[in-house]
Design a protein around this motif. Structure first.
Motif, mmCIF file in Angstrom:
data_model
loop_
_atom_site.group_PDB
_atom_site.id
_atom_site.type_symbol
_atom_site.label_atom_id
_atom_site.label_comp_id
_atom_site.label_asym_id
_atom_site.label_seq_id
_atom_site.Cartn_x
_atom_site.Cartn_y
_atom_site.Cartn_z
ATOM 1 N N THR A 117 0.832 -1.213 0.000
ATOM 2 C CA THR A 117 0.000 0.000 0.000
ATOM 3 C C THR A 117 0.862 1.257 0.000
ATOM 4 O O THR A 117 0.649 2.167 -0.803
ATOM 5 N N PHE A 118 1.851 1.282 0.871
ATOM 6 C CA PHE A 118 2.673 2.487 0.980
ATOM 7 C C PHE A 118 3.569 2.661 -0.243
ATOM 8 O O PHE A 118 3.854 3.788 -0.654
ATOM 9 N N LEU A 121 1.295 4.177 -2.742
ATOM 10 C CA LEU A 121 1.053 5.582 -2.413
ATOM 11 C C LEU A 121 2.248 6.442 -2.836
ATOM 12 O O LEU A 121 2.081 7.538 -3.368
ATOM 13 N N ALA A 122 3.442 5.901 -2.617
ATOM 14 C CA ALA A 122 4.647 6.649 -3.014
ATOM 15 C C ALA A 122 4.672 6.842 -4.526
ATOM 16 O O ALA A 122 5.015 7.920 -5.025
ATOM 17 N N GLY A 143 2.020 18.091 1.902
ATOM 18 C CA GLY A 143 0.854 17.595 2.629
ATOM 19 C C GLY A 143 -0.323 17.396 1.698
ATOM 20 O O GLY A 143 -1.038 16.388 1.768
ATOM 21 N N GLU A 144 -0.490 18.358 0.824
ATOM 22 C CA GLU A 144 -1.578 18.287 -0.163
ATOM 23 C C GLU A 144 -1.426 17.056 -1.034
ATOM 24 O O GLU A 144 -2.367 16.310 -1.272
ATOM 25 N N ALA A 147 -2.223 13.804 0.785
ATOM 26 C CA ALA A 147 -3.669 13.614 0.977
ATOM 27 C C ALA A 147 -4.350 13.254 -0.338
ATOM 28 O O ALA A 147 -5.232 12.393 -0.384
ATOM 29 N N MET A 148 -3.915 13.898 -1.415
ATOM 30 C CA MET A 148 -4.502 13.600 -2.722
ATOM 31 C C MET A 148 -4.200 12.175 -3.147
ATOM 32 O O MET A 148 -5.074 11.464 -3.661
ATOM 33 N N LEU A 150 -3.617 9.676 -1.287
ATOM 34 C CA LEU A 150 -4.394 8.760 -0.449
ATOM 35 C C LEU A 150 -5.837 8.671 -0.935
ATOM 36 O O LEU A 150 -6.416 7.579 -1.025
ATOM 37 N N ASN A 151 -6.402 9.793 -1.283
ATOM 38 C CA ASN A 151 -7.761 9.774 -1.821
ATOM 39 C C ASN A 151 -7.827 8.979 -3.127
ATOM 40 O O ASN A 151 -8.770 8.212 -3.345
ATOM 41 N N LEU A 154 -7.831 5.355 -2.275
ATOM 42 C CA LEU A 154 -9.126 4.920 -1.745
ATOM 43 C C LEU A 154 -10.139 4.734 -2.866
ATOM 44 O O LEU A 154 -10.882 3.751 -2.892
ATOM 45 N N VAL A 155 -10.154 5.666 -3.787
ATOM 46 C CA VAL A 155 -11.117 5.564 -4.890
ATOM 47 C C VAL A 155 -10.787 4.354 -5.771
ATOM 48 O O VAL A 155 -11.662 3.554 -6.102
#
Lengths: 224, 224
Positions: A117-118, A121-122, A143-144, A147-148, A150-151, A154-155
């Motif tokens: 997962t990570f 994400l990277a 940070g933005e 968060a983006m 990660l979203n 999730l989607v």
DNA sequence: TGACTATTAGAGTATATACTCTAATAATGG
DNA sequence: CCATTATTAGAGTATATACTCTAATAGTCA
């Protein structure tokens, strides 16, 4: 084909069709016309089969989701990643749906899936970064970006589950590859507001190609 | 308390803790110190218990997620909805995680959950609409709104599952209510780019309060 | 009180599930 | 060809799981 590979193939097919919980080792053996003993000669247990399938899945993803850090990305790059990701998702579609229980029982899988997962994400962040450097996305803070990403994750990983519930009415809801691909529309929706003026129309047009058709019930529910 | 209610309460607690798949009717009965026969006097079967819990969950959501269509919304409204939604999610957290199998076995639940999903999506859209009318969000087309609502739904309903995997390392990953609430950060991330200049800073500040702390492993994975 | 209903206990059962064990059969290598 | 190893069949088992059935007990209301 080797028996071991046939077991993996059949397991994956059955898991995708029936859901992992509804598929037993005896089913798999019966489906292949081999004995349970034979199956257990090749795999310690059911979790072992699932873990091996996960390794295949991860290998597939690692094959294409390697984002170059030394050059800006194009829209074409981006679309390639999206298509590939949803393609992988399709072939291993049981995985994210049945994940919950799988992780509670297999320590090894839990650890490796977490890392996977990570890693993903990277890579998603690297894509965002590359697009930013390519002048396609406006710049955003770390940070933005996190968060983006990660979203987006999730989607992507839960689009299949949503389709299953949304189309639950029509004959137990068999989802097509095409419908799954429409998740691309949702991911692009996330990023649209960050697309620079210069590329806005192009991305909008691309996105439009994937627009999902939600089932009729979606309308009815408005009157509640 | 009536036995029937105690069964529901215990089932919910056990489902949340152990996951639906790991909790049998015999476990529930034993946990309450009642006989299986007693349990089956009150409920036809396990699916019946789950369905009843779903009805409670739906009732809870319907209690607060009723968006007024006749007035613009404020940021306070928005935050109330977010807090309430994640609160409901916390109390019934097993539900979205174990959904997959539940829907394959219970026709009634499948139909009702589907409708519930679309009702929620309609309310989410109403929130977006209300915020737009309140001058907090920039206006967007219907299609835009629909896609945004859907993304919000995906993030909300799957945030818990993500946390479970991300924190898998630390002692089998028990998630706190606080961590779940951090999903609010992710939802606000979705909408940030649409917030009007006038409200931008205020929303940013609010959002900051919920910033998630991802586990350490999140960093390590960058080197892959 | 007595008849009736609601509730509960608890033993029990049919089925499924994951997995084991032994022996037979192939394949392989010297 | 023989010895050894790899593969397979298939019967079988321990355990779990969802659920049933009967009889006892408690509550209710005329």
């Amino acid at each position: 084909m080797k028996t071991r590979d046939r077991i993996l193939q059949a397991s994956l097919a059955l898991f995708n069709e029936e859901g992992e919980r509804n598929v037993t080792t005896n089913h798999i053996a019966a489906h292949l016309g081999i004995s349970p003993g034979n199956l257990y000669y090749h795999f310690r247990n059911k979790a072992d089969i699932i873990y091996t399938i996960f390794l295949q899945y991860r290998a597939l993803v690692n094959q294409y989701l390697v984002v170059p850090r030394d050059r800006p990305l194009t829209i074409k790059d981006k679309m390639f990643y999206l298509e590939s990701v949803f393609d992988g998702l399709w072939h291993y579609r049981f995985f994210h749906r049945d994940l919950e229980y799988l992780l509670t029982t297999d320590e090894r899988l839990r650890r490796d899936y977490r890392d996977f997962t990570f890693q993903c994400l990277a890579e998603i962040r690297a894509v965002l970064q590359g697009l930013q450097e390519g002048g396609i996305l406006r710049s955003h803070s770390d940070g933005e970006q996190e968060a983006m990403a990660l979203n987006a994750w999730l989607v992507v990983t839960n689009w299949m589950a949503f389709l299953k519930t949304a189309h639950a009415a029509e004959g137990d809801g068999d989802i097509s590859r095409e419908q799954l691909r429409q998740g691309i529309y949702q991911v692009l929706t996330l990023e649209m507001p960050y697309v620079t003026e210069r590329y806005h129309d192009e991305v909008m047009d691309l996105r439009e190609r994937y627009r999902p058709e939600l089932p009729e019930g979606a309308v009815m529910a408005t009157a509640f």
